[in-house]
Design a protein around this motif. Structure first.
Motif, PDB file in Angstrom:
ATOM      1  N   LEU A 139       0.860  -1.179   0.000  1.00 54.28           N
ATOM      2  CA  LEU A 139       0.000   0.000   0.000  1.00 54.28           C
ATOM      3  C   LEU A 139       0.895   1.228   0.000  1.00 54.28           C
ATOM      4  CD1 LEU A 139      -2.942   0.841   0.028  1.00 54.28           C
ATOM      5  CD2 LEU A 139      -2.872   0.770   2.521  1.00 54.28           C
ATOM      6  N   GLU A 140       0.948   1.914  -1.140  1.00 50.62           N
ATOM      7  CA  GLU A 140       1.862   3.041  -1.304  1.00 50.62           C
ATOM      8  C   GLU A 140       1.265   4.335  -0.766  1.00 50.62           C
ATOM      9  OE1 GLU A 140       3.758   3.457  -5.081  1.00 50.62           O
ATOM     10  OE2 GLU A 140       3.588   1.313  -5.482  1.00 50.62           O
ATOM     11  N   GLY A 141       2.124   5.163  -0.209  1.00 50.31           N
ATOM     12  CA  GLY A 141       1.714   6.463   0.296  1.00 50.31           C
ATOM     13  C   GLY A 141       1.477   6.500   1.796  1.00 50.31           C
ATOM     14  N   ILE A 142       1.566   5.360   2.465  1.00 53.45           N
ATOM     15  CA  ILE A 142       1.404   5.320   3.917  1.00 53.45           C
ATOM     16  C   ILE A 142       2.766   5.574   4.554  1.00 53.45           C
ATOM     17  CG2 ILE A 142       0.757   3.913   5.905  1.00 53.45           C
ATOM     18  CD1 ILE A 142      -1.622   4.425   4.235  1.00 53.45           C
ATOM     19  N   HIS A 143       2.879   6.665   5.278  1.00 52.09           N
ATOM     20  CA  HIS A 143       4.140   6.995   5.940  1.00 52.09           C
ATOM     21  C   HIS A 143       4.249   6.292   7.292  1.00 52.09           C
ATOM     22  CE1 HIS A 143       7.549   9.105   7.491  1.00 52.09           C
ATOM     23  NE2 HIS A 143       6.844   9.631   8.454  1.00 52.09           N
ATOM     24  N   SER A 144       3.173   6.360   8.106  1.00 58.66           N
ATOM     25  CA  SER A 144       3.236   5.753   9.435  1.00 58.66           C
ATOM     26  C   SER A 144       1.832   5.519   9.984  1.00 58.66           C
ATOM     27  CB  SER A 144       4.016   6.646  10.402  1.00 58.66           C
ATOM     28  OG  SER A 144       3.328   7.865  10.606  1.00 58.66           O
ATOM     29  N   ILE A 145       1.780   4.657  11.003  1.00 55.32           N
ATOM     30  CA  ILE A 145       0.566   4.484  11.786  1.00 55.32           C
ATOM     31  C   ILE A 145       0.946   4.637  13.254  1.00 55.32           C
ATOM     32  CG2 ILE A 145      -0.604   2.977  10.139  1.00 55.32           C
ATOM     33  CD1 ILE A 145       0.065   0.621  12.033  1.00 55.32           C
ATOM     34  N   GLN A 146      -0.005   5.116  14.027  1.00 57.49           N
ATOM     35  CA  GLN A 146       0.206   5.248  15.464  1.00 57.49           C
ATOM     36  C   GLN A 146      -0.975   4.614  16.174  1.00 57.49           C
ATOM     37  OE1 GLN A 146       0.314   9.241  16.955  1.00 57.49           O
ATOM     38  NE2 GLN A 146       0.983   8.603  18.984  1.00 57.49           N
ATOM     39  N   LEU A 147      -0.682   3.736  17.121  1.00 62.91           N
ATOM     40  CA  LEU A 147      -1.709   3.085  17.924  1.00 62.91           C
ATOM     41  C   LEU A 147      -1.654   3.659  19.325  1.00 62.91           C
ATOM     42  CD1 LEU A 147      -3.853   0.750  18.044  1.00 62.91           C
ATOM     43  CD2 LEU A 147      -2.006  -0.637  19.012  1.00 62.91           C
ATOM     44  N   LYS A 148      -2.820   4.048  19.817  1.00 60.99           N
ATOM     45  CA  LYS A 148      -2.905   4.562  21.178  1.00 60.99           C
ATOM     46  C   LYS A 148      -4.058   3.846  21.873  1.00 60.99           C
ATOM     47  CE  LYS A 148      -3.013   8.726  23.933  1.00 60.99           C
ATOM     48  NZ  LYS A 148      -3.037  10.196  23.931  1.00 60.99           N
ATOM     49  N   ILE A 149      -3.761   3.217  23.007  1.00 58.65           N
ATOM     50  CA  ILE A 149      -4.768   2.567  23.829  1.00 58.65           C
ATOM     51  C   ILE A 149      -4.699   3.230  25.196  1.00 58.65           C
ATOM     52  CG2 ILE A 149      -5.571   0.401  24.833  1.00 58.65           C
ATOM     53  CD1 ILE A 149      -4.056  -1.065  22.609  1.00 58.65           C
ATOM     54  N   TYR A 150      -5.797   3.849  25.594  1.00 60.59           N
ATOM     55  CA  TYR A 150      -5.795   4.602  26.848  1.00 60.59           C
ATOM     56  C   TYR A 150      -7.085   4.369  27.618  1.00 60.59           C
ATOM     57  CZ  TYR A 150      -8.423   7.800  23.877  1.00 60.59           C
ATOM     58  OH  TYR A 150      -9.343   8.341  23.006  1.00 60.59           O
ATOM     59  N   LYS A 151      -6.957   4.492  28.935  1.00 65.02           N
ATOM     60  CA  LYS A 151      -8.052   4.232  29.842  1.00 65.02           C
ATOM     61  C   LYS A 151      -9.154   5.273  29.664  1.00 65.02           C
ATOM     62  CE  LYS A 151      -6.694   2.927  33.840  1.00 65.02           C
ATOM     63  NZ  LYS A 151      -6.233   2.864  35.239  1.00 65.02           N
ATOM     64  N   VAL A 152     -10.401   4.802  29.643  1.00 61.77           N
ATOM     65  CA  VAL A 152     -11.556   5.680  29.519  1.00 61.77           C
ATOM     66  C   VAL A 152     -11.842   6.279  30.891  1.00 61.77           C
ATOM     67  CG1 VAL A 152     -14.036   5.774  29.044  1.00 61.77           C
ATOM     68  CG2 VAL A 152     -12.553   4.344  27.642  1.00 61.77           C
ATOM     69  N   GLU A 153     -12.033   7.578  30.912  1.00 57.53           N
ATOM     70  CA  GLU A 153     -12.404   8.263  32.142  1.00 57.53           C
ATOM     71  C   GLU A 153     -13.914   8.237  32.274  1.00 57.53           C
ATOM     72  OE1 GLU A 153     -10.298   9.349  34.421  1.00 57.53           O
ATOM     73  OE2 GLU A 153      -8.590   8.720  33.190  1.00 57.53           O
ATOM     74  N   LEU A 154     -14.410   7.459  33.200  1.00 52.63           N
ATOM     75  CA  LEU A 154     -15.854   7.387  33.419  1.00 52.63           C
ATOM     76  C   LEU A 154     -16.304   8.636  34.187  1.00 52.63           C
ATOM     77  CD1 LEU A 154     -16.058   3.635  34.434  1.00 52.63           C
ATOM     78  CD2 LEU A 154     -16.447   4.647  32.191  1.00 52.63           C
ATOM     79  N   ASP A 155     -17.436   9.172  33.808  1.00 56.62           N
ATOM     80  CA  ASP A 155     -17.888  10.419  34.415  1.00 56.62           C
ATOM     81  C   ASP A 155     -18.968  10.213  35.472  1.00 56.62           C
ATOM     82  OD1 ASP A 155     -19.843   9.680  32.673  1.00 56.62           O
ATOM     83  OD2 ASP A 155     -19.995  11.599  31.657  1.00 56.62           O
ATOM     84  N   TYR A 156     -18.954   9.072  36.114  1.00 55.44           N
ATOM     85  CA  TYR A 156     -19.867   8.842  37.229  1.00 55.44           C
ATOM     86  C   TYR A 156     -19.085   8.204  38.362  1.00 55.44           C
ATOM     87  CZ  TYR A 156     -20.045   4.210  35.072  1.00 55.44           C
ATOM     88  OH  TYR A 156     -19.714   3.016  34.509  1.00 55.44           O
ATOM     89  N   PRO A 157     -19.486   8.464  39.601  1.00 57.95           N
ATOM     90  CA  PRO A 157     -18.713   7.953  40.747  1.00 57.95           C
ATOM     91  C   PRO A 157     -18.906   6.442  40.903  1.00 57.95           C
ATOM     92  CG  PRO A 157     -20.686   9.069  41.500  1.00 57.95           C
ATOM     93  CD  PRO A 157     -20.612   9.282  39.992  1.00 57.95           C
ATOM     94  N   ASP A 158     -17.913   5.832  41.544  1.00 57.91           N
ATOM     95  CA  ASP A 158     -18.006   4.406  41.860  1.00 57.91           C
ATOM     96  C   ASP A 158     -19.117   4.189  42.872  1.00 57.91           C
ATOM     97  OD1 ASP A 158     -15.911   3.784  40.201  1.00 57.91           O
ATOM     98  OD2 ASP A 158     -14.410   4.028  41.784  1.00 57.91           O
ATOM     99  N   LEU A 159     -19.838   3.103  42.728  1.00 59.72           N
ATOM    100  CA  LEU A 159     -20.918   2.792  43.665  1.00 59.72           C
ATOM    101  C   LEU A 159     -20.478   1.796  44.689  1.00 59.72           C
ATOM    102  CD1 LEU A 159     -23.827   2.541  41.098  1.00 59.72           C
ATOM    103  CD2 LEU A 159     -23.236   4.473  42.523  1.00 59.72           C
TER     104      LEU A 159
END
Length: 159
Positions: A139-159
């Protein structure tokens, strides 16, 4: 001693906060070509299966060479307990015929959430393979890929 104690407490607090990003890694392709039989491999260390993560894929392309409107990819996740999960994703590069994203260092860069609220089924070492899913050998023209996996910040308090 009074000056050192606040620094030590700050460092201890930062260390106890936990890691929010599992992967943030970029892979560059030689000669701006991504071979379809050579997926990029990312190592992941999962410590808590209770957390949810977003998975983002960023693609950097040369618009003079790349001729498609998106970059289709396959993602294979292998866990240390021999589990395999697979899914397809598509990073759109054009919207209504116009390039998406921004230009950085002369290349078009576009990002996409390829999974939201993703959870791992087991702790330990995992391997994620990201491969291009076109019929093109290179596949020509692809310079780079970047993978980012990060924790989701939940916007409700723990019960």
């Amino acid at each position: 001693m009074k000056r050192i104690l606040p620094i030590i407490l700050t460092l201890m607090t930062l260390a106890s906060c936990g890691k929010k990003t599992l992967v943030d890694d970029e892979r560059t392709f030689a000669n701006n070509r991504w071979n379809r039989f050579s997926p990029e491999v990312f190592d992941i260390q999962v410590k808590d299966i209770q957390d949810f993560y977003n998975i983002d894929l960023t693609v950097s392309i040369d618009t003079q060479v790349y001729r498609y409107e998106s970059v289709p990819v396959t993602v294979n996740l292998y866990s240390s307990n021999s589990e395999r999960r697979m899914f397809y994703a598509d990073v759109p590069l054009k919207l209504n015929g116009r390039w998406r994203g921004e230009v950085i260092d002369g290349r078009r860069v576009a990002s996409k959430h390829i999974r939201t609220f993703f959870s791992f089924n087991s702790n330990g070492d995992h391997r994620m393979e990201v491969g291009q899913a076109t019929s093109q050998y290179d596949l020509e023209g692809i310079h780079s890929i970047q993978l980012k996996i990060y924790k989701v910040e939940l916007d409700y308090p723990d019960l």
